[in-house]
Design an enzyme around this catalytic site. Sequence first.
Site, PDB file in Angstrom:
ATOM      1  N   LYS A   1      -0.099 -39.010   4.313  1.00  0.00           N
ATOM      2  CA  LYS A   1       0.639 -40.273   4.358  1.00  0.00           C
ATOM      3  C   LYS A   1       0.801 -40.683   5.810  1.00  0.00           C
ATOM      4  O   LYS A   1       0.721 -39.852   6.715  1.00  0.00           O
ATOM      5  CB  LYS A   1       2.022 -40.119   3.709  1.00  0.00           C
ATOM      6  CG  LYS A   1       2.613 -41.417   3.187  1.00  0.00           C
ATOM      7  CD  LYS A   1       1.942 -41.885   1.891  1.00  0.00           C
ATOM      8  CE  LYS A   1       2.598 -43.148   1.346  1.00  0.00           C
ATOM      9  NZ  LYS A   1       2.023 -43.544   0.057  1.00  0.00           N
TER      10      LYS A   1
ATOM     11  N   ASP B   1       0.618 -49.440   1.404  1.00  0.00           N
ATOM     12  CA  ASP B   1       1.903 -49.025   0.847  1.00  0.00           C
ATOM     13  C   ASP B   1       2.863 -50.165   1.170  1.00  0.00           C
ATOM     14  O   ASP B   1       2.417 -51.295   1.417  1.00  0.00           O
ATOM     15  CB  ASP B   1       2.352 -47.682   1.460  1.00  0.00           C
ATOM     16  CG  ASP B   1       3.503 -47.027   0.696  1.00  0.00           C
ATOM     17  OD1 ASP B   1       4.664 -47.225   1.114  1.00  0.00           O
ATOM     18  OD2 ASP B   1       3.256 -46.355  -0.315  1.00  0.00           O
TER      19      ASP B   1
END
Length: 456
Positions: free
Chosen positions: A137, A177
């Site tokens: 991430k 995201d």
Amino acid sequence: MTATTPADFHPLAASVQPVFDTVLSRSPYEPEFHQAVHEVLHSIAPVLERRPEYVDGGILERLVEPERQILFRVPWIDDAGKLQVNRGYRIQFSSVLGPYKGGLRFHPSVNLSIIKFLGFEQIFKNALTGQGIGGGKGGSDFDPHGKSDAEVMRFCQSFMNELYRHLGEHTDVPAGDIGVGGREIGYLFGQYRKVTNRHESGMFTGKGTGWGGAEVRTEATGYGAVFFAQEMLAVHNDSLTGKRVGISGSGNVAIYAIQKATQLGATAVTASDSSGYVVDDAGIDVDLLRQLKEVERARIVEYANRRPSARFVEGGSVWEVPVDIAVPSATQNEVSLADAEALIANGVRAVSEGANMPCVPDAVEAFQKAGVLFAPGKAANAGGVATSALEMSQNASRQRWTFADSENKLREIMADIHDAAFDAAERHDVGGDYVSGANIAGFERVAAAMLAQGVI
């Protein structure tokens, strides 16, 4: 939105408590990361009792420590000619099943704890998809809201000037995201292509369909959360037909969860942003919501201003609205214990997490004790990354699949994830506990691969 502290955590089994203690001491002041690790360790303790080789092989000690943590400066010039400096992150957590895979989040709240919790969750989420992808991430505390296209472009180019050296279709494949949509992905991929002199379509997912993107990728996370809710209900001979659905957020996940719930016969009645929420008993108008949020980038109050059947509630909690199904789709820890109790009192039947870890631990416990079907984000929102892996496959083979083909594959993957979590829970005597089932199923796949590949 609240975060946990070490005092909030229940004691763990003796087989996993020392690992958690090490996490607390080695990574202090990272409450979201602690919360994510505690949940997984609590769930997988029964696995370790049956598989002592995982303890002997130090699987947990390695799993909670990222393979690589990248932290860097991102300088850029705003439209007024002033220098701005943000912080960039990429946490490459586990590559045992494939290249690191996980989105980039641009939001003022981004810090190391949040990126580590997201990366840790991504390990198990990606394992559940069965698509051969690892967990990672990244992101920045940059806020794209209110910025001009030129400012966003300059930031993205500066961000990629550092991050590019850590990426590649066989190494690390980012996606979008919160705060990173089609505009940002375009700028990021363009700069990657410029500085590397390579057009690696498969090293970035969520691209425009005209230049390597996959059909249904935009819709996949929201669609997948609804498909998972559908699967849970089906186990109990129930369906979405005629149900009132409450959805938080008004970004990509929320918009397409609303759309799919509507298509499957439910009525989605809420949407929200940081200013408040709207209730539309006639059903949220997806086209209007998309216009406001994706084109005009307006606040949610504008929906009520343009839709006679809707009302806007400033502040407050969207979970005060009576619904049969809840799909939290905004951000981590948005559903408090009080919110959960309000939903339960109003007769909620199922909760499917569209966001990553949107329910605090006490809320999850309350749902489970009340017999509410509860799907954790690592299972319920895995549709996005699963479709990203499908995009990678299409890029590698230079193929294009139709929307219908891609949606059918997504539906099949979500059904497989549901079944894997359901079956794992049954095998470990916690039938119906999708949190434990998802953690166990994902962990078993990762642990077996780690053991097979040696100490690396």
